[in-house]
Design a protein around this motif. Sequence first.
Motif, PDB file in Angstrom:
ATOM      1  N   GLN A 136       0.832  -1.201   0.000  1.00  0.00           N
ATOM      2  CA  GLN A 136       0.000   0.000   0.000  1.00  0.00           C
ATOM      3  C   GLN A 136       0.861   1.243   0.000  1.00  0.00           C
ATOM      4  O   GLN A 136       0.616   2.183  -0.756  1.00  0.00           O
ATOM      5  CB  GLN A 136      -0.914   0.006   1.220  1.00  0.00           C
ATOM      6  CG  GLN A 136      -2.096  -0.952   1.064  1.00  0.00           C
ATOM      7  CD  GLN A 136      -2.888  -1.086   2.331  1.00  0.00           C
ATOM      8  OE1 GLN A 136      -2.420  -0.678   3.399  1.00  0.00           O
ATOM      9  NE2 GLN A 136      -4.072  -1.664   2.238  1.00  0.00           N
ATOM     10  N   GLU A 137       1.894   1.136   0.874  1.00  0.00           N
ATOM     11  CA  GLU A 137       2.793   2.292   0.947  1.00  0.00           C
ATOM     12  C   GLU A 137       3.469   2.531  -0.381  1.00  0.00           C
ATOM     13  O   GLU A 137       3.584   3.667  -0.842  1.00  0.00           O
ATOM     14  CB  GLU A 137       3.860   2.067   2.025  1.00  0.00           C
ATOM     15  CG  GLU A 137       3.406   2.530   3.394  1.00  0.00           C
ATOM     16  CD  GLU A 137       4.480   2.315   4.434  1.00  0.00           C
ATOM     17  OE1 GLU A 137       5.644   2.138   4.040  1.00  0.00           O
ATOM     18  OE2 GLU A 137       4.150   2.312   5.626  1.00  0.00           O
ATOM     19  N   ALA A 138       3.907   1.386  -0.951  1.00  0.00           N
ATOM     20  CA  ALA A 138       4.600   1.505  -2.237  1.00  0.00           C
ATOM     21  C   ALA A 138       3.658   2.100  -3.273  1.00  0.00           C
ATOM     22  O   ALA A 138       4.040   2.992  -4.033  1.00  0.00           O
ATOM     23  CB  ALA A 138       5.083   0.138  -2.675  1.00  0.00           C
ATOM     24  N   ALA A 139       2.436   1.554  -3.258  1.00  0.00           N
ATOM     25  CA  ALA A 139       1.453   2.058  -4.220  1.00  0.00           C
ATOM     26  C   ALA A 139       1.207   3.539  -3.990  1.00  0.00           C
ATOM     27  O   ALA A 139       1.177   4.341  -4.924  1.00  0.00           O
ATOM     28  CB  ALA A 139       0.153   1.280  -4.073  1.00  0.00           C
ATOM     29  N   LYS A 140       1.077   3.835  -2.682  1.00  0.00           N
ATOM     30  CA  LYS A 140       0.835   5.230  -2.323  1.00  0.00           C
ATOM     31  C   LYS A 140       2.019   6.093  -2.744  1.00  0.00           C
ATOM     32  O   LYS A 140       1.853   7.153  -3.360  1.00  0.00           O
ATOM     33  CB  LYS A 140       0.647   5.305  -0.810  1.00  0.00           C
ATOM     34  CG  LYS A 140      -0.104   6.532  -0.340  1.00  0.00           C
ATOM     35  CD  LYS A 140      -0.340   6.418   1.148  1.00  0.00           C
ATOM     36  CE  LYS A 140      -0.539   7.752   1.799  1.00  0.00           C
ATOM     37  NZ  LYS A 140      -0.479   7.659   3.255  1.00  0.00           N
ATOM     38  N   GLN A 141       3.207   5.522  -2.410  1.00  0.00           N
ATOM     39  CA  GLN A 141       4.435   6.240  -2.746  1.00  0.00           C
ATOM     40  C   GLN A 141       4.523   6.442  -4.248  1.00  0.00           C
ATOM     41  O   GLN A 141       4.828   7.530  -4.734  1.00  0.00           O
ATOM     42  CB  GLN A 141       5.637   5.425  -2.249  1.00  0.00           C
ATOM     43  CG  GLN A 141       6.970   6.129  -2.403  1.00  0.00           C
ATOM     44  CD  GLN A 141       7.144   7.244  -1.415  1.00  0.00           C
ATOM     45  OE1 GLN A 141       6.670   7.155  -0.294  1.00  0.00           O
ATOM     46  NE2 GLN A 141       7.783   8.320  -1.825  1.00  0.00           N
ATOM     47  N   ALA A 142       4.242   5.324  -4.942  1.00  0.00           N
ATOM     48  CA  ALA A 142       4.317   5.388  -6.401  1.00  0.00           C
ATOM     49  C   ALA A 142       3.333   6.426  -6.922  1.00  0.00           C
ATOM     50  O   ALA A 142       3.662   7.228  -7.796  1.00  0.00           O
ATOM     51  CB  ALA A 142       4.011   4.018  -6.982  1.00  0.00           C
ATOM     52  N   ALA A 143       2.122   6.361  -6.335  1.00  0.00           N
ATOM     53  CA  ALA A 143       1.096   7.316  -6.762  1.00  0.00           C
ATOM     54  C   ALA A 143       1.554   8.733  -6.463  1.00  0.00           C
ATOM     55  O   ALA A 143       1.442   9.629  -7.314  1.00  0.00           O
ATOM     56  CB  ALA A 143      -0.214   7.017  -6.044  1.00  0.00           C
ATOM     57  N   GLU A 144       2.106   8.874  -5.240  1.00  0.00           N
ATOM     58  CA  GLU A 144       2.577  10.208  -4.867  1.00  0.00           C
ATOM     59  C   GLU A 144       3.716  10.642  -5.776  1.00  0.00           C
ATOM     60  O   GLU A 144       3.749  11.776  -6.254  1.00  0.00           O
ATOM     61  CB  GLU A 144       3.045  10.217  -3.407  1.00  0.00           C
ATOM     62  CG  GLU A 144       1.901  10.395  -2.424  1.00  0.00           C
ATOM     63  CD  GLU A 144       2.366  10.243  -0.991  1.00  0.00           C
ATOM     64  OE1 GLU A 144       3.591  10.196  -0.768  1.00  0.00           O
ATOM     65  OE2 GLU A 144       1.499  10.161  -0.100  1.00  0.00           O
ATOM     66  N   ASP A 145       4.642   9.657  -5.980  1.00  0.00           N
ATOM     67  CA  ASP A 145       5.779   9.961  -6.847  1.00  0.00           C
ATOM     68  C   ASP A 145       5.281  10.345  -8.228  1.00  0.00           C
ATOM     69  O   ASP A 145       5.740  11.300  -8.830  1.00  0.00           O
ATOM     70  CB  ASP A 145       6.710   8.754  -6.945  1.00  0.00           C
ATOM     71  CG  ASP A 145       7.544   8.590  -5.677  1.00  0.00           C
ATOM     72  OD1 ASP A 145       7.475   9.509  -4.834  1.00  0.00           O
ATOM     73  OD2 ASP A 145       8.220   7.573  -5.549  1.00  0.00           O
ATOM     74  N   LYS A 146       4.337   9.536  -8.673  1.00  0.00           N
ATOM     75  CA  LYS A 146       3.795   9.769 -10.004  1.00  0.00           C
ATOM     76  C   LYS A 146       3.148  11.151 -10.053  1.00  0.00           C
ATOM     77  O   LYS A 146       3.395  11.937 -10.973  1.00  0.00           O
ATOM     78  CB  LYS A 146       2.774   8.695 -10.331  1.00  0.00           C
ATOM     79  CG  LYS A 146       2.513   8.558 -11.820  1.00  0.00           C
ATOM     80  CD  LYS A 146       1.497   7.461 -12.069  1.00  0.00           C
ATOM     81  CE  LYS A 146       0.958   7.520 -13.470  1.00  0.00           C
ATOM     82  NZ  LYS A 146      -0.171   6.607 -13.641  1.00  0.00           N
ATOM     83  N   ALA A 147       2.361  11.392  -9.024  1.00  0.00           N
ATOM     84  CA  ALA A 147       1.679  12.680  -8.964  1.00  0.00           C
ATOM     85  C   ALA A 147       2.699  13.802  -8.885  1.00  0.00           C
ATOM     86  O   ALA A 147       2.594  14.806  -9.602  1.00  0.00           O
ATOM     87  CB  ALA A 147       0.755  12.723  -7.749  1.00  0.00           C
ATOM     88  N   ALA A 148       3.723  13.549  -8.028  1.00  0.00           N
ATOM     89  CA  ALA A 148       4.759  14.565  -7.880  1.00  0.00           C
ATOM     90  C   ALA A 148       5.490  14.762  -9.193  1.00  0.00           C
ATOM     91  O   ALA A 148       5.747  15.889  -9.623  1.00  0.00           O
ATOM     92  CB  ALA A 148       5.738  14.152  -6.789  1.00  0.00           C
ATOM     93  N   THR A 149       5.819  13.605  -9.810  1.00  0.00           N
ATOM     94  CA  THR A 149       6.512  13.677 -11.091  1.00  0.00           C
ATOM     95  C   THR A 149       5.663  14.406 -12.122  1.00  0.00           C
ATOM     96  O   THR A 149       6.146  15.256 -12.855  1.00  0.00           O
ATOM     97  CB  THR A 149       6.818  12.253 -11.599  1.00  0.00           C
ATOM     98  OG1 THR A 149       7.494  11.553 -10.561  1.00  0.00           O
ATOM     99  CG2 THR A 149       7.708  12.296 -12.833  1.00  0.00           C
TER     100      THR A 149
END
Lengths: 456, 301
Positions: B181-194
């Motif tokens: 979940q964290e990874a997904a969240k992180q990925a989502a956040e990263d993606k969003a941030a990116t």
Amino acid sequence: MIRQSKRFLQRCAVLSLLTYLFLFSVPSQAELNLELTKGIDRALPIAVVPFAGQARDASNSDTKQAQQNIAATIQSDLQHSGRFKVTDPQSIKRFPHTADGINYRYWQKLGVDDIVVGNVEPAGIGKVKVSFDLIDVYGKAKTGPGGSNYLLASKEFVVKKSDLRRLAHHISDIVYKELTGKAGIFSTRVAYIVVQRTQGKPPQYLLEVSDFDGYDPHVLLHSDQPIMSPAWSPDGKELAYVSFEKKHAEIYVVDVASGKRRLVTSYPGINGAPAWSPNGKQLAVVLSKGGNPRIYTIDLATNKVTVVTRGWSIDTEPSWAPDGKSLLFTSDRGGSPQIYRVNLANGKIARMSFNGSYNASASFAPDGQEIVMLHKNGGLFNVALQNLHTGTFNLLTNLGQDQSPTMAPNGSMVMYATRFGGRGVLAVASTDGRVQMRLPARNGDVQEPAWSPFLS
Amino acid sequence: MSFSVETKTSSYKLPLILAIMVHAILIWFIFTNVELAVPTPVAQKRQKPVDIVKAVAVNQAQVEDEIAKIKAGQQQKQQRQAAQQRKLQKLAQQAAQARAKEQARLKQLKAEQAKLQKLQAQKQRAAEKRLADLKKRQAAQQQSLAKLEKQQAVAATENAKQEALAKQQAAQAQQKKIAQQEAAKQAAEDKAATQARAQELQGVVNKYAVMIKQSIEQRWIIPDNINKDMSTKLQVRLAPGGTVVDVRVITSSGDTRLDRSARAAVFKASPLPVPSEPQMFDRFRVLNLTLRPEGVLTSST
């Protein structure tokens, strides 16, 4: 530990994914691609550096020496073409005379794109050697292999001192051709009529030919009877004109070099407005032998006359299309003078001008896309340019007393007769409307200019 | 068997030895009487022998008398001795008998004692054995107990282990889930941030791209008599701050006038408007420009 390593692994995975994305998406973005589709329509900024071996200050242009000042002549030529914005010679502080000595930054800061530099030195009795370079001041920068395209032109001549001005025009032509892509008209000439009125004496009529800028005039004919409507043959060797020397109108052709002339038409009534066909074999003329003035063509080899227009209107001022298949003429057949075009193959006539109640003296631009004409509006006569495709109609002059427009052989300028200081003078206007220039006044009223074709 | 032999020899030894001793003493008296007439200090010192010597040694006369007496008496004595001997023998016999008896008794006693001892030993052995047995049993019991305990312990640890394992697995699963979940969240956040960063970057890039475009277009003098369908491709290299370092004609329009006009326009526009932030500027280091003279800026004067 496990959690950390797991997270680490996931971070790694995310990182590697991002890296992957970065690696594969960035190269296409690393370089920014821009598309520019608009520019400005502006005269090219150019500096003509006084040639080494000649006076730097040629502002006093009346002297013979000044007239032979090459840089001054080139400056004038380019400036009056309308295509160039020539740097004020006073602001030039550096005087290189070859491409080798160029400080590019200096000229870039001066705001010019190109410069002309040159050298004049004695080359025997009465002769000089002249060399010049045309330099792109932005061309010195690296432009890839063999990137020495800063030198756009470089030539050397040996001429008589008396021919320096002509040489200057020739250099102007080279520069103009190089930078505009079109042949320059600075070596062309203009024929015109001078009427000299002296109190208590009958007026004197002169047919003169000068450089396009009015310098170096030569009298070709002198008469105490009116001379009118000079017209250049396509090869530039002959002039057709109307003479009243026998108290009525006749059309003659005169050889410019020798002054020899021959009579072409001498019909009763009007014999006027001769115009050479592009192939030089025919003249279009106005004859009233049939009653009212009409357009005819005359075969110069056989003197055979063919009527072109019919009807009861007044048709005059014929002018050939560049392809020789049609003629423009002025007619009042619509009630007021307007421009019409007649197809020589089938005699069909179409009205060409629709702006205002008076348009006359039309002629084609060399590309056949535009026609220049005299346009009267509110009592003011001005030169107008009409595009046959787009229909745009622009006034090129605004003096209000303009007559007899004649187009330069490259279509870049129109010369016309106007009035200045109480007498008739010649003036030129660039067809882009940027520049108008008066030619030096002659001793008398100057009328009916005719611009020569390119002279080889 | 050995017992009996020993007993026979020992039964004659004592009387024999006694007889020999008596004879020896008597002989010694006979041959040493004279010399022993003068008491010696040494004799005084000897207490017990003195008694024996005093009684015998008197004087020469007496000695001769004595000798006679003795000689007289020797017979007697011999007789006595013989009697004595016989008596002694008898005594010896009696003693031997007594000794034998005694020995027998002793033997019996011994035997009894041995028997007793044996019995005791037996008892002890039995007791010991019992004890040993007991101990053995106890040990066995303890062993089994220990074994049991051990087994129990093993079982307990096994249980605990399994429980722990199960717990761990559960925890791991949970962690995994959380991590995912964290990874997904992180990925989502990263993606969003990116994406946000990319959008921001793109926004900045677009802004400056427009400014660059305008800056160049406002300086681009479109040459006369140019084909509007032609285009020039330039590669422009910028230094930080937007200074035009190099302009290369990548693809010529075919009309050098157009190429030159484009290049001059770029140089004239130097420095071009570029972001000052280095990372942002990186996008503007190299510009690929396509200049196509389609029209004229109407706002230009």
